[in-house]
Design an enzyme around this catalytic site. Structure first.
Site, PDB file in Angstrom:
ATOM      1  N   ASN A  55     -65.684 -30.543 105.593  1.00 55.29           N
ATOM      2  CA  ASN A  55     -66.624 -30.425 104.484  1.00 55.29           C
ATOM      3  C   ASN A  55     -67.428 -29.165 104.714  1.00 55.29           C
ATOM      4  O   ASN A  55     -68.005 -28.995 105.783  1.00 55.29           O
ATOM      5  CB  ASN A  55     -67.535 -31.661 104.430  1.00 55.29           C
ATOM      6  CG  ASN A  55     -68.655 -31.532 103.392  1.00 55.29           C
ATOM      7  OD1 ASN A  55     -69.716 -32.113 103.558  1.00 55.29           O
ATOM      8  ND2 ASN A  55     -68.435 -30.786 102.336  1.00 55.29           N
ATOM      9  N   GLY A  56     -67.459 -28.296 103.710  1.00 60.00           N
ATOM     10  CA  GLY A  56     -68.193 -27.039 103.841  1.00 60.00           C
ATOM     11  C   GLY A  56     -67.321 -25.898 103.398  1.00 60.00           C
ATOM     12  O   GLY A  56     -66.225 -26.100 102.870  1.00 60.00           O
TER      13      GLY A  56
ATOM     14  N   CYS B 247     -67.224 -31.972  99.588  1.00 56.98           N
ATOM     15  CA  CYS B 247     -66.267 -32.969 100.044  1.00 56.98           C
ATOM     16  C   CYS B 247     -66.954 -34.010 100.917  1.00 56.98           C
ATOM     17  O   CYS B 247     -68.122 -33.879 101.247  1.00 56.98           O
ATOM     18  CB  CYS B 247     -65.172 -32.300 100.853  1.00 56.98           C
ATOM     19  SG  CYS B 247     -64.264 -31.077  99.909  1.00 56.98           S
TER      20      CYS B 247
ATOM     21  N   GLY C 191     -66.409 -36.321  95.975  1.00 57.40           N
ATOM     22  CA  GLY C 191     -65.165 -35.659  95.607  1.00 57.40           C
ATOM     23  C   GLY C 191     -64.190 -36.616  94.976  1.00 57.40           C
ATOM     24  O   GLY C 191     -63.903 -37.674  95.543  1.00 57.40           O
TER      25      GLY C 191
ATOM     26  N   CYS D  82     -81.845 -24.727 103.810  1.00 65.31           N
ATOM     27  CA  CYS D  82     -81.239 -23.655 103.032  1.00 65.31           C
ATOM     28  C   CYS D  82     -81.585 -23.900 101.571  1.00 65.31           C
ATOM     29  O   CYS D  82     -81.258 -24.948 101.025  1.00 65.31           O
ATOM     30  CB  CYS D  82     -79.722 -23.639 103.214  1.00 65.31           C
ATOM     31  SG  CYS D  82     -78.914 -22.455 102.116  1.00 65.31           S
TER      32      CYS D  82
ATOM     33  N   TYR E  58     -79.378 -33.470  94.557  1.00 63.57           N
ATOM     34  CA  TYR E  58     -78.349 -34.007  93.676  1.00 63.57           C
ATOM     35  C   TYR E  58     -77.204 -34.725  94.365  1.00 63.57           C
ATOM     36  O   TYR E  58     -76.712 -35.751  93.894  1.00 63.57           O
ATOM     37  CB  TYR E  58     -77.747 -32.858  92.853  1.00 63.57           C
ATOM     38  CG  TYR E  58     -76.454 -33.226  92.159  1.00 63.57           C
ATOM     39  CD1 TYR E  58     -76.462 -33.980  90.987  1.00 63.57           C
ATOM     40  CD2 TYR E  58     -75.222 -32.861  92.704  1.00 63.57           C
ATOM     41  CE1 TYR E  58     -75.265 -34.344  90.370  1.00 63.57           C
ATOM     42  CE2 TYR E  58     -74.027 -33.226  92.080  1.00 63.57           C
ATOM     43  CZ  TYR E  58     -74.058 -33.969  90.927  1.00 63.57           C
ATOM     44  OH  TYR E  58     -72.886 -34.327  90.330  1.00 63.57           O
TER      45      TYR E  58
HETATM   46  P1  AMP Z   1     -75.371 -28.414  83.410  1.00 62.87           P
HETATM   47  O1  AMP Z   1     -74.973 -29.292  82.296  1.00 62.87           O
HETATM   48  O2  AMP Z   1     -74.321 -27.380  83.711  1.00 62.87           O
HETATM   49  O3  AMP Z   1     -76.716 -27.796  83.266  1.00 62.87           O
HETATM   50  O4  AMP Z   1     -75.395 -29.297  84.732  1.00 62.87           O
HETATM   51  C1  AMP Z   1     -76.518 -30.069  85.015  1.00 62.87           C
HETATM   52  C2  AMP Z   1     -76.096 -31.471  85.314  1.00 62.87           C
HETATM   53  O5  AMP Z   1     -75.062 -31.483  86.296  1.00 62.87           O
HETATM   54  C3  AMP Z   1     -77.251 -32.253  85.865  1.00 62.87           C
HETATM   55  O6  AMP Z   1     -77.295 -33.472  85.175  1.00 62.87           O
HETATM   56  C4  AMP Z   1     -76.933 -32.454  87.330  1.00 62.87           C
HETATM   57  O7  AMP Z   1     -77.229 -33.772  87.739  1.00 62.87           O
HETATM   58  C5  AMP Z   1     -75.460 -32.188  87.442  1.00 62.87           C
HETATM   59  N1  AMP Z   1     -75.094 -31.331  88.574  1.00 62.87           N
HETATM   60  C6  AMP Z   1     -75.857 -30.467  89.261  1.00 62.87           C
HETATM   61  N2  AMP Z   1     -75.159 -29.840  90.227  1.00 62.87           N
HETATM   62  C7  AMP Z   1     -73.901 -30.306  90.155  1.00 62.87           C
HETATM   63  C8  AMP Z   1     -72.697 -30.046  90.889  1.00 62.87           C
HETATM   64  N3  AMP Z   1     -72.666 -29.181  91.901  1.00 62.87           N
HETATM   65  N4  AMP Z   1     -71.591 -30.739  90.528  1.00 62.87           N
HETATM   66  C9  AMP Z   1     -71.614 -31.600  89.502  1.00 62.87           C
HETATM   67  N5  AMP Z   1     -72.710 -31.884  88.777  1.00 62.87           N
HETATM   68  C10 AMP Z   1     -73.840 -31.254  89.087  1.00 62.87           C
END
Ligand code: AMP
Length: 451
Positions: A109-110, A9, A35, A441, A250
């Site tokens: 957030n958290g 968030c 979000g 972390c 990310y």
């Molecule tokens: P996936 O298709 O499940 O392997 O997700 C990988 C893709 O999702 C990558 O392009 C990342 O940039 C993106 N991504 C990684 N972590 C998250 C997250 N927590 N929420 C949304 N997208 C994510």
């Protein structure tokens, strides 16, 4: 089991500005990437709090007329991202309550790791809950505290919660900002151009409203904003920093400063390190947009292989993670990303993404690049294999859905149909973010949980 309602968030707080809710609104726009499920703002006019929140994007939730009703010189705002699909607007924030000292609104957030335990104890004592949000625990803890002043009640309450929290509280006359002792999630302090202060999850909000970045709220620190005074700092907990490294990988926007460093620069460093430790002969380096862009630039600069835009992103489609079924996720990736055959055809392509979670995106992308005529596709990932879920506020699926927790490197390579696959290792990642001590972390990559 309590639903995790405070994942991924954004929070913002504005204090001492005539147009507080408008500034909060603009700030939420720049924090929208954290979000997209729901948004809300509470303001205080000194006598009363006003709250508007709803499901949807910031732009959908607010309009000029609504903002006008959010009068007063202080405001807190929130954008929520959650995969747990509860349609209730009650689960949007700010969480608002009337209690014996007046009114308060909280944004969070958290993720609180002892939320269920605390809630059960409160329920045993007769508390009634309206939502599934762990943030609602705080309202009860503050309302039930036997301390006289709000500030002491807040301190009392935060001693009973564990886990990750960057919080902003609004009362009728004051604002409070607090970070957990590990500083898992970011929270920065800035000064507004015409007087007043801002706190926000990321500094990209400061740039938008013309605020000057002062410093981060320290892990374990509580900042108190009162009229006509400089913010007062109370170090509630001994700080033991464990910043979320995934913010750099990310989550945060590249134009933000997070944990005191440029997100763009750290991501570019990851790309450079990746080029050093995982080189491969190729004709072009392309990013998976938008997440992979800075790392791909870094990789190209370090390797000397030309950087190209080989995949176009449609910006009008939401993030693929939101969809609950695999079929919908596959379709959304396809709608969201399209190849540029003139850049790719006949070439040996290095494609860079920031992370692989379930493997959906990578598999689709490799296939798409091959269909567009790529001779070879080498997948490079600017973070280590995501092997463990996050309990501190990043939305990652359960371990059984994490591809790297269930397959070997070679099995993943075969699954995504790439000619080669390589990840950045943990120590190169730590080098990229200039980690000098054990202050990050990395649980999502190592399974080493702190709390
Ligand atoms: P996936 O298709 O499940 O392997 O997700 C990988 C893709 O999702 C990558 O392009 C990342 O940039 C993106 N991504 C990684 N972590 C998250 C997250 N927590 N929420 C949304 N997208 C994510």
């Amino acid at each position: 089991m309590l639903e995790d309602m405070n994942e991924k968030c954004a929070v913002v707080g504005i204090y001492g500005h005539q147009e507080a809710s408008k500034l909060a609104y603009f700030s939420l726009h720049s924090l929208q990437h954290r979000g997209q499920e729901a948004a809300g703002i509470s303001s205080s006019d000194g006598k009363k709090l006003h709250t508007i929140k709803n499901r949807g994007l910031v732009m959908r939730v607010f309009n000029e007329r609504k903002l006008e009703t959010l009068s007063g010189s202080s405001a807190v705002g929130h954008t929520r991202y959650s995969t747990a699909g509860d349609d209730s607007i009650l689960d949007a924030q700010p969480v608002f309550a009337r209690y014996d000292l007046g009114e308060m609104a909280i944004v969070h957030n958290g993720n609180l790791t002892n939320a269920e335990e605390v809630r059960n104890k409160l329920i045993e004592k007769g508390a009634i809950f309206q939502t599934f949000m762990d943030t609602e625990n705080l309202i009860h803890l503050i309302a039930k505290s036997e301390k006289e002043k709000l500030i002491d009640r807040i301190i009392d309450a935060v001693h009973r919660i564990e886990g990750a929290f960057s919080l902003v509280f609004l009362s009728r006359s004051k604002m409070f900002a607090m970070r957990d002792r590990h500083g898992f999630r970011p929270l920065s302090l800035g000064k507004l151009p015409n007087g007043g202060y801002i706190v926000a999850s990321e500094t990209c909000a400061f740039d938008l409203v013309g605020a000057e970045y002062i410093r981060d709220v320290r892990p374990g620190e509580l900042l108190v904003f009162s009229e006509g005074k400089e913010p007062e700092s109370i170090q509630v907990f001994e700080p033991t920093p464990k910043h979320c490294i995934f913010e750099y990988v990310y989550f945060a926007r590249p134009d933000s400063m997070v944990f005191g460093q440029s997100v763009y620069q750290t991501r570019k460093n990851m790309g450079k390190e990746l080029a050093k430790v995982q080189p491969v002969e190729a004709d072009v380096v392309i990013p998976v947009p938008d997440g992979g862009v800075p790392a791909a630039i870094g990789y190209a600069q370090e390797s000397g292989i030309p950087y190209e835009m080989g995949i176009m992103r449609n910006h009008y489609i939401g993030r693929t993670f939101i969809e609950p079924t695999q079929e919908m996720r596959d379709l959304k990736v396809k709608m969201k990303l399209s190849p540029m055959p003139n850049v790719i055809a006949g070439k040996r392509v290095i494609v860079i993404d920031d992370s692989i979670v379930r493997g959906t995106t990578s598999k689709r992308i490799v296939r798409m690049l091959k269909e567009a005529g790529a001779k070879e596709v080498h997948m490079r990932v600017s973070s280590p294999p995501t092997t463990d879920p996050c309990f501190y506020g990043v939305d990652t699926p359960d371990k059984d859905k994490l591809i790297a927790a269930n397959m070997t490197l070679e099995e993943i390579r075969v699954y995504i149909e790439a000619d080669s696959l390589a990840y950045l290792d943990e120590s190169s990642l730590l080098r990229s973010v200039n980690a000098t001590e054990d202050n990050y972390c990395t649980a999502c990559f190592t399974g080493k949980y702190i709390v």
